[in-house]
Design a protein around this motif. Structure first.
Motif: not given
Length: 716
Positions: A236-238, A257-259, A336-341, A563-572
């Motif tokens: 997983r990405n997250l 953002v398709k993670a 439905g939004l694309g989240v595995e629960v 939290a979401a943005v830093n977790a997914l894009f924090g490298d940039f």
């Protein structure tokens, strides 16, 4: 005496430096004018000039003279890259250490004696990680180096550690500046400024702090992750732990953002707000308010009536409201939004692995690049002797426990005078309970100004609540079927009999059960995070009530974006969470809403302010609605219309606050609010009128006097 002598000597040296106009040599013009002379001397006596330059650099650094940068450039121009770097590296480190020792000798004992308690955490941190902290400051010069020298002298860091860390930490910057100096020495005309070598040197100066910061992050990551084996690939990405406000928003953003994101929730989707807090309490408040309006219908020209109702139906409506809102936060919607629960309990095995014990009985392991902990909070239950024996409910459990009752508790004790306690105390009083509210502090709603607390207490008292402030709960007792709580006030004990006891003394973060202890992630009432919501491990984040500092649904959602943005894009790019404009409201009647500073906050922080106030009793719509009580109070910068904070007490205060939240967020002052059309007749006009009060108080009296004379002249 020795300290005074040292200070006098340093002062005389500094005065002599400026009196003899030696600072002229530490300017770009002075250095370039003298460069030829110094080069001639260096050619005649390279060792002597080198030693003299070394001594000058040491003295300049030790006394914190301005111009260290130009001296470093001069070293490059006079001695070249290799020798210049050696001279500056050792001279700057020795000079810095001398300044450090002087600060320690003259100031440290006095500072520690006066501020020792406040500096305890700083001292402990420096004793543990002082070398790494100093290394970061040397690599990324956030503060001028002379300030670092002086301030570090006040800390317990060892002198030897200070020297070698400074030597190593400043080496990279020294190389860049000395190299720039070698290029400056070759300039013979203005066209030389655009030489590739010089441009490269200054480009290095610009990118060095960024590179140094990345390097420090790399070193810290290596140290933190040293004992763990990082997976080659990730499932997983997250992975998000907790399906409350913070967890839901984090998951939603990641999916948008398709993670590839997995949300783990052990119990009910929607968290505390949907199931135990905001939603059910507001449904109960509405029923209680209608019952109250029926009893006071004569205020509206109607016949008052004692409301006849089934308490079980009131509680059934509360659960129906929860059920109506629940689809917004449901497993089906987020799937439905694309989240595995996944429904189960999550446990963090290592920084990249989460083990989930599913409610179905099976276990699943997932590897993930990042983790967000959004486990929320739970009611705090005070350790009162006898509490378990008499039984109690919390703001979480009362909805199911009281749903079993045919009538509200005849005698209800509410323990706690914060927002939750006040809201529930007023609601049950209006539904027929005899309510006693117990608060240990000298007043209820202690975070608000005194006048707000007094107004809230008066409102609760009018509804028949016995508000006991300054009363400390000691123990609970049972005599057969009878139940009592014993409280102390001014040295006297008092027994209060009750049928039900509601604990509403605050909430604490859920910190156990998902692996923080094994990973060594620090907790201090909440999960310890930095400005980016990172824990000890840069890929593990925490958001919402579990991280604090605010325990509101809207701040949990706000934190979730970071939290979401830093977790997914924090490298940039990483974003610091912004708490500058945080609103909140307490939904008693009248409502209390606030954003920014109130008066007691401003006084505690020594922030100058002006107060502008407008009484809602003068507002047309409030008079028509029979709700003409309360006020709007705005704190502004003295003499300016910039808003520092707003407190509103009155009908729909939480809704009225939104205009001020927007204004503060985007830097709009009271003049902008005054210049905005507000619909008549609405409660929102109160915001315009308080802005008008500020404008009237700051009207230019001299200009108005001259205008009066002008108009008198015009009349002849």
């Amino acid at each position: 005496m020795k300290k005074i002598l040292l200070l006098v000597t340093a002062g005389l040296l500094i005065l002599g430096f400026f009196a003899l106009d030696l600072n002229h040599y530490l300017t770009l013009e002075g250095m370039k004018a003298s460069l030829g002379h110094f080069e001639a001397q260096r050619a005649a006596s390279p060792v002597g000039v080198g030693l003299a330059f070394f001594v000058v650099y040491v003295v300049a650094t030790a006394l914190s003279f301005p111009g260290a940068t130009l001296l470093t450039l001069a070293a490059g121009a006079l001695f070249g890259l290799s020798m210049g770097t050696i001279i500056v590296s050792f001279a700057s480190s020795i000079g810095a250490t001398l300044a450090f020792l002087a600060s320690r000798y003259v100031l440290r004992d006095a500072i520690q004696r006066r501020f020792g308690d406040r500096l305890k955490a700083v001292n402990e941190g420096m004793a543990k990680d002082g070398a790494m902290y100093l290394f970061t400051l040397r690599l990324v010069p956030v503060f001028p180096f002379f300030l670092v020298n002086l301030l570090m002298g006040l800390t317990p860091i060892r002198t030897l550690s200070y020297y070698w860390v400074s030597q190593v930490g400043m080496l990279a910057a020294t190389l860049v500046y000395v190299n720039a100096g070698t290029q400056l020495a070759q300039i013979t005309s203005l066209s030389g400024i655009v030489s590739p070598g010089l441009l490269l040197s200054f480009a290095l100066l610009g990118v060095f702090p960024m590179l140094a910061k990345k390097f420090m992050q790399f070193l810290q990551s290596r140290r933190v992750y040293a004992k763990w084996q990082r997976p080659q690939n990730f499932d997983r990405n997250l992975v998000v732990i907790g399906g409350g406000a913070a967890g839901l928003v984090t998951s939603y953003i990641a999916a948008a953002v398709k993670a590839k994101v997995t949300l783990v929730e052990a119990h009910k989707m929607g968290g505390d707000c949907l199931n135990y807090g905001c939603v059910p309490s507001k449904a109960l408040i509405k029923s209680a308010r209608i019952a109250h309006q029926m009893r006071h219908a004569e205020s509206y020209g109607l016949t008052a009536a004692d409301p006849q109702f089934s308490f079980s139906k009131v509680m059934a409506r509360v659960h129906a409201v929860i059920a109506a809102v629940a689809p917004h936060d449901s497993v089906a919607r987020y799937t439905g939004l694309g989240v595995e629960v996944l429904e189960g309990y999550a446990h963090i095995v290592d920084p990249w692995t989460v083990e989930i014990k599913l409610n179905s009985g099976t276990t699943q392991r997932l590897t993930t690049r990042s983790i967000v902990i959004a486990a929320g909070a739970r009611p705090f239950v005070p350790p009162l002797p006898g509490l378990d024996d008499v039984g109690y409910v919390t703001s979480d459990t009362l909805w199911d426990e009281f749903a079993k009752l045919d009538a509200p508790p005849a005698r209800l004790v509410v323990l706690g005078g914060g927002p939750i306690g006040c809201e529930l105390a007023q609601s049950f009083a209006r539904l027929g309970s005899q309510v006693t509210q117990i608060e240990m502090a000298p007043r209820i709603m202690i975070r608000e100004d005194v006048e707000v607390s007094d107004l809230a207490r008066d409102a609760l008292t009018r509804d028949g609540i016995d508000v006991l402030t300054g009363h400390k709960a000691l123990r609970c007792e049972r005599e057969g079927a009878r139940k009592f709580i014993v409280v102390a006030h001014q040295g006297q004990e008092r027994r209060i009999e009750f049928d039900a006891l509601l604990c509403a003394v605050g909430r604490v973060a859920r910190l156990q059960g998902y692996g923080l202890e094994k990973l060594g992630i620090p907790t201090q009432r909440t999960v310890a995070v930095n400005d980016y919501l990172e824990t000890l491990y840069p890929n593990i984040f925490a958001a919402g009530d579990v991280a604090g500092p605010y325990q509101f649904t809207h701040t949990a959602s706000h934190m979730a974006w970071y939290a979401a943005v830093n977790a997914l894009f924090g490298d940039f790019k990483k974003f610091k969470v912004d708490y500058s404009v945080v609103p909140w409201a307490t939904f008693i009647e009248p409502e209390v809403a606030r954003v920014g500073l109130n008066e007691q906050d401003a006084k505690e922080k020594n922030i100058p302010y002006e107060v502008t106030r407008y009484g809602v009793d003068d507002l047309d719509r409030a008079i028509a609605d029979g709700t003409a009580h309360g006020f709007v109070k705005v704190l502004t910068v003295p003499g300016k219309d910039r808003i520092l904070g707003v407190t509103i007490v009155g009908e729909h205060a939480g809704d009225l606050l939104a205009e001020f939240v927007l204004a503060m967020k985007h830097g709009l002052g009271l003049n902008k609010i005054l210049g905005t059309i507000h619909t008549y007749p609405t409660l929102s006009e109160a915001n315009k009128y308080v802005a008008g009060e500020w404008k009237r108080a700051h009207a230019p009296q001299k200009v108005l006097a001259w205008l009066g004379r002008y108009h008198a002249w015009r009349r002849g």
